[in-house]
Design a protein around this motif. Structure first.
Motif, PDB file in Angstrom:
ATOM      1  N   GLU A   1       0.849  -1.192   0.000  1.00 22.14           N
ATOM      2  CA  GLU A   1       0.000   0.000   0.000  1.00 22.14           C
ATOM      3  C   GLU A   1       0.884   1.240   0.000  1.00 22.14           C
ATOM      4  OE1 GLU A   1      -3.249   1.759   2.987  1.00 22.14           O
ATOM      5  OE2 GLU A   1      -3.598  -0.331   2.423  1.00 22.14           O
ATOM      6  N   VAL A   2       0.580   2.181  -0.904  1.00 23.05           N
ATOM      7  CA  VAL A   2       1.385   3.405  -1.016  1.00 23.05           C
ATOM      8  C   VAL A   2       0.448   4.610  -1.087  1.00 23.05           C
ATOM      9  CG1 VAL A   2       3.325   2.261  -2.173  1.00 23.05           C
ATOM     10  CG2 VAL A   2       1.470   3.234  -3.550  1.00 23.05           C
TER      11      VAL A   2
ATOM     12  N   ARG B   1       4.082  -2.126 -16.474  1.00 25.16           N
ATOM     13  CA  ARG B   1       3.455  -1.379 -17.569  1.00 25.16           C
ATOM     14  C   ARG B   1       2.486  -0.363 -16.980  1.00 25.16           C
ATOM     15  NH1 ARG B   1       2.905  -7.036 -20.131  1.00 25.16           N
ATOM     16  NH2 ARG B   1       4.960  -7.188 -21.084  1.00 25.16           N
ATOM     17  N   ASP B   2       1.917  -0.695 -15.822  1.00 23.94           N
ATOM     18  CA  ASP B   2       0.903   0.189 -15.213  1.00 23.94           C
ATOM     19  C   ASP B   2       1.515   1.494 -14.728  1.00 23.94           C
ATOM     20  OD1 ASP B   2      -0.810  -1.859 -15.725  1.00 23.94           O
ATOM     21  OD2 ASP B   2      -1.194  -2.388 -13.628  1.00 23.94           O
ATOM     22  N   PHE B   3       2.720   1.444 -14.167  1.00 24.43           N
ATOM     23  CA  PHE B   3       3.355   2.705 -13.740  1.00 24.43           C
ATOM     24  C   PHE B   3       4.697   2.928 -14.435  1.00 24.43           C
ATOM     25  CE2 PHE B   3       4.189  -0.361 -10.250  1.00 24.43           C
ATOM     26  CZ  PHE B   3       5.572  -0.293 -10.113  1.00 24.43           C
ATOM     27  N   LYS B   4       4.872   2.279 -15.580  1.00 30.03           N
ATOM     28  CA  LYS B   4       5.991   2.588 -16.491  1.00 30.03           C
ATOM     29  C   LYS B   4       7.352   2.534 -15.802  1.00 30.03           C
ATOM     30  CE  LYS B   4       3.287   4.144 -20.007  1.00 30.03           C
ATOM     31  NZ  LYS B   4       2.114   3.353 -19.596  1.00 30.03           N
TER      32      LYS B   4
ATOM     33  N   GLY C   1      -5.733   3.505  -6.938  1.00 26.69           N
ATOM     34  CA  GLY C   1      -6.004   2.330  -7.774  1.00 26.69           C
ATOM     35  C   GLY C   1      -4.953   1.264  -7.540  1.00 26.69           C
ATOM     36  N   THR C   2      -5.010   0.197  -8.344  1.00 22.09           N
ATOM     37  CA  THR C   2      -4.036  -0.884  -8.220  1.00 22.09           C
ATOM     38  C   THR C   2      -3.171  -0.916  -9.474  1.00 22.09           C
ATOM     39  OG1 THR C   2      -5.564  -2.502  -9.143  1.00 22.09           O
ATOM     40  CG2 THR C   2      -5.548  -2.284  -6.759  1.00 22.09           C
TER      41      THR C   2
ATOM     42  N   GLY D   1       3.595  -8.694  -8.490  1.00 23.69           N
ATOM     43  CA  GLY D   1       3.246  -7.863  -7.344  1.00 23.69           C
ATOM     44  C   GLY D   1       2.288  -6.748  -7.735  1.00 23.69           C
ATOM     45  N   THR D   2       1.779  -6.081  -6.714  1.00 20.58           N
ATOM     46  CA  THR D   2       0.792  -5.024  -6.917  1.00 20.58           C
ATOM     47  C   THR D   2       1.047  -3.866  -5.960  1.00 20.58           C
ATOM     48  OG1 THR D   2      -0.853  -6.748  -7.385  1.00 20.58           O
ATOM     49  CG2 THR D   2      -1.709  -4.548  -6.983  1.00 20.58           C
ATOM     50  N   LEU D   3       1.028  -2.652  -6.490  1.00 20.57           N
ATOM     51  CA  LEU D   3       0.971  -1.460  -5.643  1.00 20.57           C
ATOM     52  C   LEU D   3      -0.486  -1.061  -5.516  1.00 20.57           C
ATOM     53  CD1 LEU D   3       3.719   1.029  -6.957  1.00 20.57           C
ATOM     54  CD2 LEU D   3       3.900  -0.644  -5.097  1.00 20.57           C
TER      55      LEU D   3
END
Ligand SMILES: [Cu+2]
Length: 109
Positions: free
Chosen positions: A41-42, A65-68, A89-90, A104-106
């Motif tokens: 979580e950020v 790809r989601d946050f480059k 968002g995720t 992984g996921t932020l």
């Protein structure tokens, strides 16, 4: 202002600045070709620094790809990955050399 007074005036600002930087730094460990934590979580709307600490003996490519982001990190090395402010968002990331396990996921809130 005399120089020594200026130095005293600036010191608290420097301390505040470094505290802020630390708040936006998050460490992600790579071990056994997995991310620890796999979900992180950020804060949304702020620049982030991810410290990716590769504890495996082999290189990994940290990528999203989601946050480059895309960065190769040698075995036993760590690297900083800068992330521009995210909307809530995720956001997925992965280790391109070990796609089966390194996922992984932020979660930006
Ligand atoms: Cu890649």
């Amino acid at each position: 202002m005399r120089p020594w007074i200026a130095a005293l005036a600036v010191a608290p600002l420097l301390l505040a600045g470094s505290a802020l930087a630390a708040d936006n730094e998050f460490t992600i460990v790579i071990k056994d070709h997995k991310f620890q934590p796999a979900t992180l979580e950020v804060p949304a709307g702020q620049k982030l620094v991810l410290i990716v600490d590769n504890q495996d003996a082999t290189a990994e490519e940290f990528e999203s790809r989601d946050f480059k982001a895309e960065k190769i990190i040698g075995g036993g090395k760590s690297a900083k990955v800068n992330v521009a402010p995210l909307k809530p968002g995720t956001y997925k990331f992965f280790g391109e050399f070990n796609m089966d396990t390194a996922q992984g996921t932020l979660v930006a809130k």
